[in-house]
Design a protein around this motif. Structure first.
Motif, mmCIF file in Angstrom:
data_model
loop_
_atom_site.group_PDB
_atom_site.id
_atom_site.type_symbol
_atom_site.label_atom_id
_atom_site.label_comp_id
_atom_site.label_asym_id
_atom_site.label_seq_id
_atom_site.Cartn_x
_atom_site.Cartn_y
_atom_site.Cartn_z
ATOM 1 N N ASP A 50 32.610 27.008 40.852
ATOM 2 C CA ASP A 50 33.707 26.525 41.362
ATOM 3 C C ASP A 50 34.717 27.519 42.318
ATOM 4 O OD1 ASP A 50 32.921 24.180 39.973
ATOM 5 O OD2 ASP A 50 34.640 24.278 38.428
ATOM 6 N N ALA A 51 34.246 28.576 42.386
ATOM 7 C CA ALA A 51 35.154 29.732 42.988
ATOM 8 C C ALA A 51 36.348 29.538 42.123
ATOM 9 C CB ALA A 51 35.366 29.503 44.516
ATOM 10 N N ASP A 52 36.258 29.756 40.775
ATOM 11 C CA ASP A 52 37.739 29.609 39.955
ATOM 12 C C ASP A 52 38.063 31.049 39.729
ATOM 13 O OD1 ASP A 52 39.615 29.322 37.948
ATOM 14 O OD2 ASP A 52 39.114 27.187 37.833
ATOM 15 N N LEU A 53 39.255 31.437 40.408
ATOM 16 C CA LEU A 53 39.747 32.957 40.048
ATOM 17 C C LEU A 53 40.034 33.089 38.642
ATOM 18 C CD1 LEU A 53 39.982 35.579 41.366
ATOM 19 C CD2 LEU A 53 42.421 34.935 42.132
ATOM 20 N N ARG A 68 34.749 36.274 41.681
ATOM 21 C CA ARG A 68 36.149 36.577 42.030
ATOM 22 C C ARG A 68 35.921 37.541 43.530
ATOM 23 N NH1 ARG A 68 39.240 41.307 38.427
ATOM 24 N NH2 ARG A 68 37.522 42.386 39.068
ATOM 25 N N HIS A 116 35.901 34.800 46.138
ATOM 26 C CA HIS A 116 36.914 33.860 45.994
ATOM 27 C C HIS A 116 37.697 34.064 47.327
ATOM 28 C CE1 HIS A 116 41.006 32.650 45.030
ATOM 29 N NE2 HIS A 116 40.387 31.652 44.361
ATOM 30 N N PRO A 117 38.367 33.159 47.915
ATOM 31 C CA PRO A 117 38.451 31.756 47.809
ATOM 32 C C PRO A 117 37.104 31.000 48.171
ATOM 33 C CG PRO A 117 39.644 32.014 49.515
ATOM 34 C CD PRO A 117 39.394 33.193 49.410
ATOM 35 N N GLU A 118 36.235 31.699 48.692
ATOM 36 C CA GLU A 118 34.953 31.100 49.105
ATOM 37 C C GLU A 118 33.960 30.788 47.794
ATOM 38 O OE1 GLU A 118 33.314 31.382 52.758
ATOM 39 O OE2 GLU A 118 35.366 31.624 53.187
ATOM 40 N N THR A 119 32.937 30.099 47.698
ATOM 41 C CA THR A 119 32.001 29.944 46.560
ATOM 42 C C THR A 119 30.852 30.846 47.068
ATOM 43 O OG1 THR A 119 30.436 28.683 45.340
ATOM 44 C CG2 THR A 119 31.295 27.893 47.267
#
Lengths: 220, 220
Positions: A36-39, A105, A108-111
């Protein structure tokens, strides 16, 4: 009634199970963070690793105390040394989840995971999570049959790892070198995580039966 | 005159040093095989790993025997447990040299290392070889100052590892995905090899001083 010595042996097992719980949670979050590219999730995994390291240190201290004071022999000695080894494997598995979170990380924000690889990476993460959950159950229950299942899970992980490279190296790959490097490293982290889970389960099987899983299968 | 017990403790140290010698030779050959695409050298590294594994098993057996029969305490106990851990690190370093040799074999007769990366990969191999040689000397001599040098070597390895990625990910990279995948993995193997060498040396420093290398540096 148990004595203090056996209480301490039990506390080793409880701490190992607690390590598997933390590492399982870290792996689940790291996989989701990667997909999810969730930082925020990545950061959670990275900061939670301290607890895993702390448990490893506690186990190490208990082991040295037990050995110095009680001088366990035979089976108990093997149990204590094996706890030390398993805690080392589990600590390393926590690090691998952190490496996956850091890959998320970094991009991020790319996956870091292109669409055609999402299903394969998801499945690698799920198997990794299942394997550490099983390893925890195996430590708690000494269930040899469950311990032997991890070999099949590891084979499945290896198949997915090969599929990852097939996709990366196919002429259809259009994402270039940078995602290929990320995926190569992430794939390696998942695969090593599975190897360590197998190693943990093997140690329990060995303590319970005196045999390595492969020897049990080979025995007619 | 030494007794049988102390002879056995000494034999542990001798076997660890012998492991470092075998692993050093494996790493030297694996690096050359990778740079030269030399199939014969690769095969040598792969088949020689059995000796490393055999020594690990011997050390494990000696440790269990010593602990069961002699029930060492305090310093001797720590020495024995640490020998077990170091043998685990050295066994893993042998595996990493094998992984590098297998990367060479997989690409043969091509080389896995494009020209613009040969100098960096060569230097990573040389540092790896130097680190395992130092780890062997540290085990043999308990030389704390030499043990502390490995941290600086590891920093150098990390710098080279970053340079590897800089070259891989630069817009000038023209070799596509497959060599990038090989180099990403090989870079990871060298880097992990260095981490294990640091870990071996740390264990010796800790046994000799009761402190981790970083604590010694931090102490005013």
């Amino acid at each position: 009634m148990r004595d203090a010595y056996h209480d301490e042996l039990d506390s080793l097992s409880d701490k190992l199970v607690e390590m598997t719980r933390l590492v399982r949670s870290a792996m689940a979050r790291a996989t989701t963070a990667l997909l999810d590219a969730d930082l925020r999730l990545s950061e959670e995994v990275i900061s939670a690793d301290e607890q895993v390291n702390k448990l490893e240190t506690e186990i190490e201290e208990t082991v040295f105390e037990l050995m110095a004071r009680q001088q366990p022999v035979a089976g108990d000695l093997r149990t204590v040394i094996t706890a030390l080894r398993m805690s080392g494997d589990l600590e390393r598995m926590g690090d691998l989840a952190v490496h996956i979170a850091k890959t998320a990380r970094r991009r991020h924000p790319e996956t870091a995971v292109p669409p055609e690889l999402q299903a394969t990476v998801l499945e690698m993460g799920q198997i990794a999570e299942r394997m550490i959950a099983k390893a925890g159950s195996v430590i708690a229950s000494k269930d040899v049959d469950l311990g032997m299942e991890l070999d099949a899970d590891d084979d499945q992980m290896d198949r997915l790892h090969r599929r990852l490279f097939d996709i990366l190296l196919s002429p259809k790959w259009k994402h270039g070198v940078e995602p290929a490097v990320d995926i190569t490293l992430a794939g390696r982290y998942f695969e090593r995580f599975a190897d360590h889970a197998v190693h943990v389960a093997e140690n329990v099987v060995y303590l319970a039966t005196g045999q390595r899983p492969q020897e049990i299968i080979d025995t007619p």
